[in-house]
Write an enzyme that holds these catalytic residues in place. Sequence first.
Site, PDB file in Angstrom:
ATOM      1  N   HIS A   1      52.599  29.657  80.889  1.00 29.83           N
ATOM      2  CA  HIS A   1      51.898  30.899  81.209  1.00 29.83           C
ATOM      3  C   HIS A   1      52.042  31.896  80.061  1.00 29.83           C
ATOM      4  O   HIS A   1      51.734  33.081  80.229  1.00 29.83           O
ATOM      5  CB  HIS A   1      52.467  31.526  82.490  1.00 29.83           C
ATOM      6  CG  HIS A   1      52.538  30.575  83.634  1.00 29.83           C
ATOM      7  ND1 HIS A   1      53.721  29.994  84.046  1.00 29.83           N
ATOM      8  CD2 HIS A   1      51.575  30.090  84.448  1.00 29.83           C
ATOM      9  CE1 HIS A   1      53.478  29.193  85.072  1.00 29.83           C
ATOM     10  NE2 HIS A   1      52.189  29.223  85.330  1.00 29.83           N
TER      11      HIS A   1
ATOM     12  N   ASP B   1      27.847   5.012  40.493  1.00 24.24           N
ATOM     13  CA  ASP B   1      28.661   4.089  41.280  1.00 24.24           C
ATOM     14  C   ASP B   1      30.130   4.163  40.919  1.00 24.24           C
ATOM     15  O   ASP B   1      30.990   4.121  41.780  1.00 24.24           O
ATOM     16  CB  ASP B   1      28.134   2.665  41.073  1.00 24.24           C
ATOM     17  CG  ASP B   1      28.702   1.695  42.101  1.00 24.24           C
ATOM     18  OD1 ASP B   1      28.994   2.155  43.214  1.00 24.24           O
ATOM     19  OD2 ASP B   1      28.849   0.516  41.759  1.00 24.24           O
TER      20      ASP B   1
END
Length: 407
Positions: A221, A376
């Site tokens: 809480h 690449d």
Amino acid sequence: MTSKKLVNTVAGCADDALAGLVACNPNLHLLQGHRVALRSDLDSLKGRVALLSGGGSGHEPAHAGFVGKGMLTGVIAGAVFTSPAVGSILAAIRAVAQAGTVGTLLIVKNYTGDRLNFGLAREQARAEGIPVEMVVVGDDSAFTVLKKAGRRGLCGTVLIHKVAGALAEAGVGLEEITDRVSVVAKAMGTLGVSLSSCSVPGSRPTFELSPDEVELGLGIHGEAGVRRIKMASADEIVTLMLDHMTNSSNVSHVPVQSGSSVVLMVNNLGGLSFLELGIMADAAVRSLEGRGVKIARALVGTFMSALEMPGISLTLLLVDEPLLKLIDAETTASAWPNVAKVSVTGRKRSRAAPAEPLEVPDSTATGGTELCSAGDGDCGTTHSRAARGWCQGPSRVKRGAGVEHWF
């Protein structure tokens, strides 16, 4: 400043949330006039023990997410972070008694309001001739010195729901279930940590933390923890949590040591991302196994939240094979995860990657694409594939309101 919440009204948010869950789950019914959810097959429980739990709203999926065959018979929900009313608890007890159950066990988290209200309802039901017992769960491992109110009830309560539910489903009697889950409740501990606060609908945050602080040992809480620590890595925070939970000089510790077998729960307090939850789970598994602890089962997800609080709690339950069978028993409760019925520790976790081919085909062999594959080497194969796709000619797709995109 009051936080933004997606609610209709602050006063009605707990009712609306429970109504939404029931509306989407055919296995649940609302009890008219009360904030109570019950199994829709209540009449099938004749001759068995009923299990009722509950508490304040704001801890979803607890408590209604754990109603189902093999877990809870029903839950009573209070307003956000508020104990449910005695009248509603009593109405739930009467409802399950009228369905032909042979007794009711109340599973209650250790908070003053919950103990008081569930306790009063139990006494009134007993006065009406209904057999009712109550187990109070206090699994908090935060406090090194025992407080007058005892250990708070946290996420470990869900494991008590599961164990009690498996026993009730097997036809075990009220006294035996009460005794057995009371023993199990003493064999576990939970500790929470949070990056910041949560806020009750219509209110400001429950506490403030500096940007470089986290709170250790706080309640569900927003109650204060044992201390505030500087922000650190996931590994460091998990190590600190486990050290605190298992330290024998801590009166609320859980006696986990090398050679122990445990169920681990990694519980999202409501606002933590899935990415962080996975990182913390990995850290917990590595840290426990590094201490020689066997993790028999691992449950990772949101089980008992504190609204939108960004944090986690860790729960450790010491287990043997008979207890594991109860954890593994089938349930239809919507919030219980599909946990593999095998040990986490000792399991192979990876496989070898495929071997690289001896010769990589020359991408420049395709005529006219030399420039397209130039990336690449430095950008990776993903960019290379995208470039080759581009070189094969643009394609046009319509998106949105007639807007044309070329790619």
